[in-house]
Design a protein around this motif. Structure first.
Motif, PDB file in Angstrom:
ATOM      1  N   ILE A 229      -0.760   6.042   9.133  1.00 26.41           N
ATOM      2  CA  ILE A 229       0.635   6.388   9.406  1.00 26.41           C
ATOM      3  C   ILE A 229       1.017   7.665   8.681  1.00 26.41           C
ATOM      4  O   ILE A 229       1.693   8.550   9.236  1.00 26.41           O
ATOM      5  CB  ILE A 229       1.560   5.230   8.997  1.00 26.41           C
ATOM      6  N   PHE A 230       0.570   7.792   7.443  1.00 31.41           N
ATOM      7  CA  PHE A 230       0.912   8.988   6.663  1.00 31.41           C
ATOM      8  C   PHE A 230       0.330  10.244   7.302  1.00 31.41           C
ATOM      9  O   PHE A 230       1.003  11.267   7.427  1.00 31.41           O
ATOM     10  CB  PHE A 230       0.404   8.823   5.230  1.00 31.41           C
ATOM     11  N   ASP A 231      -0.939  10.173   7.711  1.00 33.13           N
ATOM     12  CA  ASP A 231      -1.573  11.335   8.338  1.00 33.13           C
ATOM     13  C   ASP A 231      -0.906  11.693   9.661  1.00 33.13           C
ATOM     14  O   ASP A 231      -0.839  12.863  10.048  1.00 33.13           O
ATOM     15  CB  ASP A 231      -3.067  11.066   8.560  1.00 33.13           C
TER      16      ASP A 231
ATOM     17  N   ALA B 188       0.866  -1.176   0.000  1.00 32.83           N
ATOM     18  CA  ALA B 188       0.000   0.000   0.000  1.00 32.83           C
ATOM     19  C   ALA B 188       0.901   1.224   0.000  1.00 32.83           C
ATOM     20  O   ALA B 188       2.023   1.177   0.503  1.00 32.83           O
ATOM     21  CB  ALA B 188      -0.925   0.014   1.210  1.00 32.83           C
ATOM     22  N   GLN B 189       0.417   2.326  -0.554  1.00 28.72           N
ATOM     23  CA  GLN B 189       1.235   3.529  -0.645  1.00 28.72           C
ATOM     24  C   GLN B 189       0.381   4.772  -0.471  1.00 28.72           C
ATOM     25  O   GLN B 189      -0.833   4.742  -0.649  1.00 28.72           O
ATOM     26  CB  GLN B 189       1.956   3.587  -1.992  1.00 28.72           C
ATOM     27  N   ASN B 190       1.049   5.855  -0.125  1.00 25.52           N
ATOM     28  CA  ASN B 190       0.416   7.164  -0.021  1.00 25.52           C
ATOM     29  C   ASN B 190       1.480   8.212  -0.310  1.00 25.52           C
ATOM     30  O   ASN B 190       2.674   7.975  -0.095  1.00 25.52           O
ATOM     31  CB  ASN B 190      -0.188   7.392   1.366  1.00 25.52           C
ATOM     32  N   SER B 191       1.065   9.343  -0.799  1.00 24.23           N
ATOM     33  CA  SER B 191       2.025  10.395  -1.147  1.00 24.23           C
ATOM     34  C   SER B 191       1.353  11.748  -1.046  1.00 24.23           C
ATOM     35  O   SER B 191       0.118  11.862  -1.080  1.00 24.23           O
ATOM     36  CB  SER B 191       2.584  10.184  -2.567  1.00 24.23           C
ATOM     37  N   LEU B 192       2.188  12.776  -0.910  1.00 26.07           N
ATOM     38  CA  LEU B 192       1.718  14.159  -0.871  1.00 26.07           C
ATOM     39  C   LEU B 192       2.681  15.005  -1.690  1.00 26.07           C
ATOM     40  O   LEU B 192       3.813  15.251  -1.265  1.00 26.07           O
ATOM     41  CB  LEU B 192       1.643  14.684   0.568  1.00 26.07           C
ATOM     42  N   PRO B 193       2.278  15.424  -2.893  1.00 27.61           N
ATOM     43  CA  PRO B 193       3.191  16.223  -3.721  1.00 27.61           C
ATOM     44  C   PRO B 193       3.381  17.611  -3.138  1.00 27.61           C
ATOM     45  O   PRO B 193       2.449  18.227  -2.623  1.00 27.61           O
ATOM     46  CB  PRO B 193       2.479  16.283  -5.081  1.00 27.61           C
TER      47      PRO B 193
ATOM     48  N   LEU C 144       5.235   7.300   1.085  1.00 22.19           N
ATOM     49  CA  LEU C 144       5.219   6.214   2.058  1.00 22.19           C
ATOM     50  C   LEU C 144       4.779   4.934   1.367  1.00 22.19           C
ATOM     51  O   LEU C 144       3.786   4.924   0.635  1.00 22.19           O
ATOM     52  CB  LEU C 144       4.268   6.542   3.214  1.00 22.19           C
ATOM     53  N   LEU C 145       5.522   3.858   1.581  1.00 28.96           N
ATOM     54  CA  LEU C 145       5.204   2.540   1.026  1.00 28.96           C
ATOM     55  C   LEU C 145       5.216   1.518   2.152  1.00 28.96           C
ATOM     56  O   LEU C 145       6.192   1.428   2.901  1.00 28.96           O
ATOM     57  CB  LEU C 145       6.212   2.139  -0.052  1.00 28.96           C
ATOM     58  N   LEU C 146       4.132   0.766   2.282  1.00 29.88           N
ATOM     59  CA  LEU C 146       4.040  -0.315   3.250  1.00 29.88           C
ATOM     60  C   LEU C 146       4.027  -1.645   2.509  1.00 29.88           C
ATOM     61  O   LEU C 146       3.323  -1.789   1.496  1.00 29.88           O
ATOM     62  CB  LEU C 146       2.763  -0.190   4.094  1.00 29.88           C
TER      63      LEU C 146
END
Length: 480
Positions: A323-325, A129-134, A338-340
């Motif tokens: 986790i990202f938040d 799973a992944q999340n990002s913030l440009p 972020l990569l899990l």
């Protein structure tokens, strides 16, 4: 041009791209129209002298610089015009630089978004799973690369720069990593080869060491084996990953730091650790690190709090978002990523291992063991083909190695045969002549399998061969 009437100094300057000097502006000039706002302001201010200078840079016309005089009774002269031309040229260059910079940032952002898939490739070894913030700065990436033997490589990295050259450099880096992964090299050798590649002068640079790809390229490369549940990692200037254990404990992986790619000496160390099934690797970039004296460490207390705040039944993506938040800044200094990766393990009924003596008689034993195991797996239709592959690989090991031979069968997305020996000599595929008595082993293996390769070890090597299994799609476990 339609905004400037015919015969006006503005139209003449734009048409000829030459500056225009009007020492004495005539209020009764036919091109002056009191009904137009610009002309009305000139007449109301009683401007008596004017200069119009085209603003051009790199062959592009950006506009006009207009100068008027009304309080000072002295009209403009040629010296004033020369100064105006210098001001217009400098201003035009600054505007064009800003235009090009904005265009490059837009293109770089588009390429960065286009290179990042919405879903990382699924595989048996891990769930991701992944999340990002440009943030409009930096260029980050992450890849999940399936390897032989149901293993998987996790690669992530980036650079603090965000222009087209930086995005192109990271794109090339990703392509090279994917190609090197097929060589089955350990993480430290992967990084060493990347370091050498980035250190080379670019084409056309004339060998100038300062004319290279963008500096401070970082990379983390990890290989996880679901059969042994062991993970090997090495990093080049990239933050060390965190590990979330199945019970909820969080710790920072002890991976020795190596220099960023292209800087210093290529000295990288592999760290190996055992990961119980259900462990989660947390991979991230520097934008996730806090500011201040603790900027070198991921705030594990926040990660632990985010993990505990998510119910066990929630998906890995929900945990990743939590986790990202919790960790990412609201306005990061560069793109945050972020990569899990939650580890899986091969069930005991999907892999089998034998240690065999190095004798000529062992070839028949390997064939018999293989046929029996495939029968228990319900793959009797693959028995003859697989037995032939195993006999060729074991025969090769008996001929060129001295120590014991290890045979492993894996039933996953593909049926994999692995033969490990203590010889570091890698065989080569060649076409044997009709008169040759040998040399057909790898050729036969290549014809009977979908993929095959050689995986070097710290001592010896492993030759593997895969046969695709029907109905075993990527990311799905075969039916038991």
């Amino acid at each position: 041009m339609s905004a400037y009437p015919v015969g006006s100094p503005f139209r003449d300057a734009m048409s000829s791209l030459r500056p225009h000097l009007d020492r004495h502006l005539d209020a009764d000039a036919p091109w002056l129209d009191p009904k137009r706002d610009r002309d009305a302001r000139l007449l109301a201010a009683r401007a008596h002298s004017m200069m119009v200078v085209p603003m051009c840079a790199r062959g592009v016309v950006l506009g006009l610089a207009c100068f008027y005089r009304w309080r000072n009774a002295t009209p403009f002269d040629e010296q004033d015009l020369a100064l105006a031309r210098q001001l217009a040229a400098g201003t035009a260059l600054c505007l064009d630089n800003a235009r090009l910079y904005s265009r490059e940032r837009s293109v770089a952002g588009f390429l960065q978004r286009g290179r990042r898939p919405s879903e990382l490739e699924m595989c048996t070894a891990v769930e991701t799973a992944q999340n990002s913030l440009p943030a409009g700065a930096g260029s980050t990436w992450a890849d999940v690369i399936p390897l032989s033997g149901a293993r998987v490589a996790l690669a992530t990295g980036g650079t603090a720069e965000h222009d087209i050259e930086a995005v192109a450099a990271t794109a090339e880096l990703r392509a090279v990593i994917t190609a090197l992964s097929d060589l089955e090299l350990p993480p430290d050798e992967i990084l060493e080869r990347l370091h050498d590649l980035v250190s080379r002068p670019t084409r056309g640079s004339g060998g100038d060491p300062d004319d290279r790809a963008p500096r401070l390229l970082t990379c983390l490369y990890a290989v996880y084996d679901p059969a042994t549940r062991r993970c090997a990692m090495a990093r080049a200037g990239h933050p060390s990953p965190a590990v979330v254990h199945p019970g909820g404990g969080v710790e920072l992986a002890d991976v020795p730091e190596g220099p960023p790619l292209g800087e210093g000496l290529a000295q990288y160390t592999v760290a190996e650790c055992a990961l119980p099934e259900g462990s989660t690797l947390v991979l991230y970039n520097e934008a996730m690190l806090p500011a201040g004296p603790d900027s070198a460490r991921l705030p594990l207390d926040r990660v632990r709090h985010a993990v505990r705040s998510t119910a066990p039944r929630e998906s890995l993506q929900q945990t990743c978002d939590a986790i990202f938040d919790e960790v990412a800044a609201a306005h990061p200094r560069q793109d945050a990523f972020l990569l899990l990766a939650r580890t899986r393990a091969l069930d005991a009924d999907r892999t089998v291992f034998w240690s065999l003596p190095n004798t000529p008689e062992v070839v028949a034993t390997a064939r018999r063991l293989t046929v029996g195991q495939l029968g228990r797996w319900g793959l009797a239709d693959r028995a003859d083909t697989t037995a032939l592959i195993v006999s060729e690989l074991v025969t090769n090991a008996v001929r060129y190695a001295d120590g014991p031979i290890e045979l492993r069968l894996i039933r996953d997305r593909a049926l994999t045969c692995e033969v490990t020996d203590d010889s570091s000599t890698a065989p080569h595929l060649r076409r044997a002549l009709d008169s040759d008595e040998g040399g057909r082993g790898l050729y036969i293996t290549a014809q009977l399998t979908d993929r095959w390769g050689i995986r070097p070890g710290r001592r010896g090597k492993t030759i593997w061969a895969e046969q695709a299994l029907p109905g075993a799609a990527p990311g799905r476990r075969p039916e038991s």
